[in-house]
Design an enzyme around this catalytic site. Structure first.
Site, mmCIF file in Angstrom:
data_model
loop_
_atom_site.group_PDB
_atom_site.id
_atom_site.type_symbol
_atom_site.label_atom_id
_atom_site.label_comp_id
_atom_site.label_asym_id
_atom_site.label_seq_id
_atom_site.Cartn_x
_atom_site.Cartn_y
_atom_site.Cartn_z
ATOM 1 N N ASP A 23 -8.152 -8.159 10.381
ATOM 2 C CA ASP A 23 -8.077 -6.887 11.089
ATOM 3 C C ASP A 23 -8.764 -7.043 12.440
ATOM 4 O O ASP A 23 -9.893 -7.530 12.521
ATOM 5 C CB ASP A 23 -8.776 -5.781 10.292
ATOM 6 C CG ASP A 23 -7.994 -5.379 9.052
ATOM 7 O OD1 ASP A 23 -6.782 -5.660 8.999
ATOM 8 O OD2 ASP A 23 -8.584 -4.777 8.142
ATOM 9 N N ASP A 30 0.528 1.370 3.661
ATOM 10 C CA ASP A 30 -0.819 1.808 3.299
ATOM 11 C C ASP A 30 -0.652 2.981 2.342
ATOM 12 O O ASP A 30 -0.055 3.999 2.687
ATOM 13 C CB ASP A 30 -1.605 2.232 4.539
ATOM 14 C CG ASP A 30 -1.947 1.050 5.430
ATOM 15 O OD1 ASP A 30 -2.160 -0.053 4.894
ATOM 16 O OD2 ASP A 30 -1.995 1.214 6.664
#
Length: 259
Positions: free
Chosen positions: A11, A130
Site C-alpha cells: 500500500d 473491498d
C-alpha cells in the site's frame, strides 16, 4: 496441482509504503521500491501495488513508482488506485506493469472492465473488491457489501453479485479484500473467500488478515483461493516469503520455489 501464488501487497501513500488496520491508522514503513526488490529476491510470485488514497483524493496514478519498480523486478506486478479510464490503464502498462487493478472506478463505471479487457486482454484486468460483512438483507443477500474509496463509501452492492457481474464484463482475476480482517493478522475471512472462489471461474486472490503461514494454508485450501496476498507479516519481517513457501511445501501445498 496448479501452483498457488504468494503475493506481497504494498500500500502506497504519497510515494511511501504504508500499513494500517481495517483501513485506518496508517503509518509510514518505508520505500515501496526497495520493498519490492526485497520481496522479488525472496521469491514472490507477483507483487501488488495500491495507491490507497488516489481515488478518494482524485489524484493521478503513481507512474514514477511504477517505472522504478519495473526496472528492478522481473516478475509480474499489478497497480491499482487512481485508475479511472482506459488512458490511465495504458499509462500503467506502458510504465511496466503487467496488470491493472480497478476497484472504485469499476463500481462507478463498470464499462471500464470491458474496455480494459478488450484493449489489453482480460488477463491484464484485476477487479479489486473491498468487502465489509453486514446484515443479510434483500439488497445484500450474501451478507457482504462492496465498499469503495478506500473503505469510506458503502455502495449497497452485494459482493457475490458484483464478482459474478465483473467476470461477465471481462475481469480476468479478482483480488478479494476483507476490510474486517485487513491488517489484523488474525487470519483471512474464509467464508467470504470460499463463497466468491466457488462461484466464479476466474482466479481469486485472498487478501486481508494474514499473520502466520497457517493462515495462508487455510485460505488456499479451505478458502479455495488461487493466491494469497500478504502484507504485515513480511513488512514487519516476522516471516520471509521463503519461510512461508517452505511451510506450505511441508503441508503439500504447491508453490513456486527458488531452488
Amino acid at each position: 496441482m496448479i501452483s498457488k501464488r504468494i503475493i506481497p501487497c504494498l500500500d502506497v501513500r504519497n510515494g511511501r509504503l504504508t500499513k494500517g488496520i481495517k483501513f485506518e491508522g496508517n503509518v509510514d514503513i518505508g520505500d515501496p521500491v526497495e520493498a519490492a526488490r526485497e520481496y522479488y529476491e525472496q521469491g514472490a510470485d507477483e507483487i501488488v501495488f495500491y495507491d490507497i488514497t488516489a481515488s478518494a483524493d482524485r489524484r493521478d496514478i503513481m507512474i514514477d513508482v511504477v517505472k522504478r519498480v519495473a526496472q528492478i523486478i522481473f516478475i509480474p506486478f499489478s497497480v491499482g488506485g487512481g485508475i479511472r479510464n482506459l488512458e490511465d490503464m495504458h499509462k500503467v502498462i506502458l510504465a511496466g506493469a503487467e496488470k491493472v487493478s480497478v476497484n472504485s472506478a469499476a463500481v462507478t463505471s463498470p464499462e471500464i472492465i470491458a474496455q480494459g479487457a478488450q484493449a489489453f486482454g482480460r488477463q491484464c484486468i484485476v477487479l479489486g473488491m473491498d468487502v465489509k460483512k453486514v446484515n443479510i438483507s434483500e439488497k445484500i443477500p450474501s451478507g457482504y457489501e462492496i465498499v469503495i474509496h478506500g473503505g469510506r463509501k458503502y455502495t449497497g452492492i452485494d459482493a457475490l453479485w458484483w464478482a459474478k457481474e465483473a467476470e461477465k464484463l471481462g475481469a480476468g482475476e479478482i483480488c478479494l479484500n476483507s476490510i474486517d480482517a485487513d491488517g489484523t493478522q488474525n487470519g483471512y475471512e474464509l467464508n467470504l473467500t470460499a463463497m466468491i472462489s466457488t462461484n466464479v471461474h476466474i482466479p481469486v486472490i485472498a487478501s486481508g488478515g494474514a499473520g502466520k503461514p497457517e493462515h495462508l494454508a487455510e485460505v488456499l485450501t479451505t478458502g479455495k483461493a488461487d493466491a494469497a496476498l500478504i502484507a504485515s507479516m513480511v513488512h514487519y519481517r516476522t516471516y520471509t516469503i521463503t519461510e512461508i513457501k517452505q511451510y506450505l511445501q511441508g503441508r503439500q501445498i504447491k508453490s513456486r520455489m527458488l531452488w
